[in-house]
Design a protein around this motif. Structure first.
Motif: not given
Length: 77
Positions: A1-17
């Motif tokens: 997974m690319s760094t941009k994908e990791t960042i995006g996935r973490n942001i999405r997870r935190l936002r949905t929380k």
């Protein structure tokens, strides 16, 4: 997974929380919902300023966006 994908996935997870839609969250940090969606999908290259606004709104550190979390768990971030 690319760094941009990791960042995006973490942001999405935190936002949905935090129970906020992409559109509402994007408005809160003063960027377009389209651009914000690209950040979460890992296709945009956000500036440090944008990452800082996202982190501040989510009450986390920018470094938290770089942590790779397995699909099974949602980690400590």
């Amino acid at each position: 997974m690319s760094t941009k994908e990791t960042i995006g996935r973490n942001i999405r997870r935190l936002r949905t929380k935090s129970n906020r839609s992409q559109e509402d969250f994007a408005n809160e940090i003063y960027i377009s919902a389209y651009y914000y969606g690209r950040i979460e999908r890992g296709t945009a290259n956000p500036t440090i300023d944008i990452l800082e606004r996202i982190a501040n709104e989510l009450k986390v550190k920018i470094a938290d966006f770089l942590i790779e979390i397995s699909e099974e768990g949602d980690g400590d971030v």
